[in-house]
Design a protein around this motif. Sequence first.
Motif, mmCIF file in Angstrom:
data_model
loop_
_atom_site.group_PDB
_atom_site.id
_atom_site.type_symbol
_atom_site.label_atom_id
_atom_site.label_comp_id
_atom_site.label_asym_id
_atom_site.label_seq_id
_atom_site.Cartn_x
_atom_site.Cartn_y
_atom_site.Cartn_z
ATOM 1 N N VAL A 1 70.039 -14.353 29.260
ATOM 2 C CA VAL A 1 68.649 -14.132 28.836
ATOM 3 C C VAL A 1 68.570 -12.860 27.985
ATOM 4 C CG1 VAL A 1 66.270 -13.760 29.616
ATOM 5 C CG2 VAL A 1 67.753 -15.302 30.886
ATOM 6 N N LEU A 2 69.268 -11.808 28.450
ATOM 7 C CA LEU A 2 69.260 -10.528 27.742
ATOM 8 C C LEU A 2 69.792 -10.688 26.321
ATOM 9 C CD1 LEU A 2 69.159 -7.390 27.575
ATOM 10 C CD2 LEU A 2 71.336 -7.344 28.773
ATOM 11 N N GLU A 3 70.837 -11.520 26.166
ATOM 12 C CA GLU A 3 71.510 -11.638 24.870
ATOM 13 C C GLU A 3 70.966 -12.789 24.017
ATOM 14 O OE1 GLU A 3 75.647 -11.902 25.922
ATOM 15 O OE2 GLU A 3 75.785 -9.750 26.375
ATOM 16 N N SER A 4 69.973 -13.518 24.515
ATOM 17 C CA SER A 4 69.497 -14.708 23.804
ATOM 18 C C SER A 4 68.728 -14.336 22.541
ATOM 19 C CB SER A 4 68.593 -15.531 24.719
ATOM 20 O OG SER A 4 67.834 -16.461 23.963
ATOM 21 N N PRO A 5 69.143 -14.867 21.384
ATOM 22 C CA PRO A 5 68.400 -14.601 20.151
ATOM 23 C C PRO A 5 67.032 -15.271 20.140
ATOM 24 C CG PRO A 5 70.225 -16.134 19.747
ATOM 25 C CD PRO A 5 70.334 -15.682 21.166
ATOM 26 N N LEU A 6 66.793 -16.233 21.033
ATOM 27 C CA LEU A 6 65.474 -16.858 21.124
ATOM 28 C C LEU A 6 64.511 -15.980 21.925
ATOM 29 C CD1 LEU A 6 66.439 -20.597 21.813
ATOM 30 C CD2 LEU A 6 65.570 -19.633 19.691
ATOM 31 N N VAL A 7 65.038 -15.317 22.943
ATOM 32 C CA VAL A 7 64.192 -14.488 23.807
ATOM 33 C C VAL A 7 63.905 -13.133 23.148
ATOM 34 C CG1 VAL A 7 64.113 -13.281 26.036
ATOM 35 C CG2 VAL A 7 65.004 -15.612 25.910
ATOM 36 N N ALA A 8 64.881 -12.635 22.399
ATOM 37 C CA ALA A 8 64.790 -11.268 21.880
ATOM 38 C C ALA A 8 63.510 -10.973 21.097
ATOM 39 C CB ALA A 8 66.022 -10.954 21.031
ATOM 40 N N PRO A 9 63.059 -11.871 20.202
ATOM 41 C CA PRO A 9 61.888 -11.496 19.401
ATOM 42 C C PRO A 9 60.544 -11.577 20.139
ATOM 43 C CG PRO A 9 63.001 -13.444 18.484
ATOM 44 C CD PRO A 9 63.590 -13.184 19.818
ATOM 45 N N ILE A 10 60.521 -12.182 21.312
ATOM 46 C CA ILE A 10 59.243 -12.376 22.000
ATOM 47 C C ILE A 10 58.607 -11.020 22.301
ATOM 48 C CG2 ILE A 10 58.128 -13.256 24.089
ATOM 49 C CD1 ILE A 10 60.306 -15.406 24.218
ATOM 50 N N LEU A 11 57.351 -10.869 21.897
ATOM 51 C CA LEU A 11 56.590 -9.632 22.167
ATOM 52 C C LEU A 11 57.393 -8.384 21.781
ATOM 53 C CD1 LEU A 11 55.070 -10.790 25.571
ATOM 54 C CD2 LEU A 11 53.835 -10.492 23.415
ATOM 55 N N HIS A 12 57.973 -8.425 20.599
ATOM 56 C CA HIS A 12 58.719 -7.295 20.041
ATOM 57 C C HIS A 12 59.820 -6.797 20.970
ATOM 58 C CE1 HIS A 12 54.894 -7.278 17.751
ATOM 59 N NE2 HIS A 12 55.655 -6.875 16.762
ATOM 60 N N GLY A 13 60.474 -7.739 21.663
ATOM 61 C CA GLY A 13 61.677 -7.369 22.408
ATOM 62 C C GLY A 13 61.440 -6.788 23.781
ATOM 63 N N VAL A 14 60.276 -7.029 24.363
ATOM 64 C CA VAL A 14 59.977 -6.417 25.658
ATOM 65 C C VAL A 14 60.921 -6.925 26.750
ATOM 66 C CG1 VAL A 14 58.225 -8.117 26.368
ATOM 67 C CG2 VAL A 14 58.093 -5.768 27.216
ATOM 68 N N ILE A 15 61.403 -8.197 26.628
ATOM 69 C CA ILE A 15 62.243 -8.742 27.699
ATOM 70 C C ILE A 15 63.633 -8.112 27.697
ATOM 71 C CG2 ILE A 15 63.295 -10.857 28.606
ATOM 72 C CD1 ILE A 15 60.700 -12.321 27.704
ATOM 73 N N PRO A 16 64.378 -8.070 26.572
ATOM 74 C CA PRO A 16 65.668 -7.358 26.626
ATOM 75 C C PRO A 16 65.520 -5.865 26.896
ATOM 76 C CG PRO A 16 65.231 -8.239 24.419
ATOM 77 C CD PRO A 16 64.205 -8.801 25.328
ATOM 78 N N ASP A 17 64.431 -5.244 26.398
ATOM 79 C CA ASP A 17 64.197 -3.823 26.704
ATOM 80 C C ASP A 17 64.147 -3.594 28.204
ATOM 81 O OD1 ASP A 17 61.861 -2.852 24.024
ATOM 82 O OD2 ASP A 17 64.044 -3.084 24.082
ATOM 83 N N MET A 18 63.507 -4.522 28.909
ATOM 84 C CA MET A 18 63.381 -4.392 30.361
ATOM 85 C C MET A 18 64.689 -4.787 31.044
ATOM 86 S SD MET A 18 63.097 -6.876 32.967
ATOM 87 C CE MET A 18 62.351 -8.265 32.088
#
Lengths: 283, 162
Positions: free
Chosen positions: A77-94
């Motif tokens: 999930v952290l490395e997913s290029p689909l998840v990364a752009p959501i809400l300016h990257g809040v998910i990988p940031d967390m």
Amino acid sequence: MAVTSITRYLTPSTIDEAVALKRDFGSSAHFVAGGTDVVLHSGGAGTLIDLQKLGLSDIRADGGFVKVGAMTTLTAVLESPLVAPILHGVIPDMLVHVGSPLLRNVATLGGHLARGKLSDIVPVLIAADTRVAWLAEGEHTATLAEYYRTGSYLTDHVLHTIDIPVWNATTSAGFTRFARAAFDLAIVNVAARVSLNEAVEATSASVVIGNAPGPFVVAAAAADSLVGRPLTAGTVEEASRLASAESGIGGDGRAAEDYRRHLAGVLTRRSLSKAAQQLGVRL
Amino acid sequence: MNAAFPLTVNGVDHDVTARPGATLMDVLRTLGYVSVKNGCDHGDCGTCAVLMDGNAVNACLVFAIKAAGSAITTLEGLAGSGDLHPLQTTALESGGVQCGFCTPGMLMTALDLLGSKPDPTEDEVKTALAGNLCRCTGYAKIVDGIMAAARAMQGRSEAGDD
């Protein structure tokens, strides 16, 4: 250390088979995703039903959502290029601060959510209006907040899909956590999402306080105070004050109530400020 | 009531008989792979780190039976016939080994990192080691050793030598 209560480890091939096994073996049978929490907190389980063969580890875009299979590891999930752009990257940031890389290589998103424990992930996904789908005597779907509020997460079920909305560029979110040491569970955390129109007025918002000490508190008054008004340092300050006054915030062995309330206000301000900055708004 | 399952470690196939609730760390140590250390049994320290299909994991948090069908790599599998792996050589040369207890876990995590990022920055090495604790060295020389190994594995001898 072996979990000595376990006498049977089963690996069904289909989700229907998994649900049937749970029905057959009853309350002494527990589902296992990554297993990192079950190893430590097995609850005296006698039978484990491992979900790794159910093919639930993909991430794909579909109809305005990023659909994450429940067995997807936190690393994926952290490395997913689909998840990364959501809400300016809040998910990988967390996520980069959740556990360690070693833990994230095994722990799964679905396993984490189904446990319903203290979390950085839960407040961020709730603030993002995430939906979840599960199988239990039929198919069910609800928002992540409802999944917890209705107690569905405590029933015999297999969570299989997490649907994260793909927000457009006029919406952003920020997440801030406070912990004593980097590897600790947060004493409190806040996820804040805000959507703006061209006049820099908030059209919708969400503020979710986690580890408060319960898994999450939806700070509705704080979020509502932002909507229909320009996003300014003043409105952010007012939202922070309202967040810290939320009735669901309490004390426990890790923080007294007044300290946690103080932190909730500070982290609300910081999370909203991050979202504002990502939207190009100077507070 | 034991479970029987196959486990492949460093390319060697084992037929394991163990409790169903045994962890991968327990089974590996029982099989003789004692580089896998039990530092905390809770996934906090990283001294039990091994590779599972190339990904570094806390062996103490993985049910052993879950690893059946995966390729497990421990430090014992690192050195080729007699020669130390660059990660081992640079760990010794950098002064990044004091008591040595954290070293196997550190090197397995580093091996995972270098497998996907052959030329990491210092920050990327530190982020990758977030789950590996050391009580002796203060980490600086461990990071130096891993950076030196990365250079050696790419055929470069000195920092800045491109």
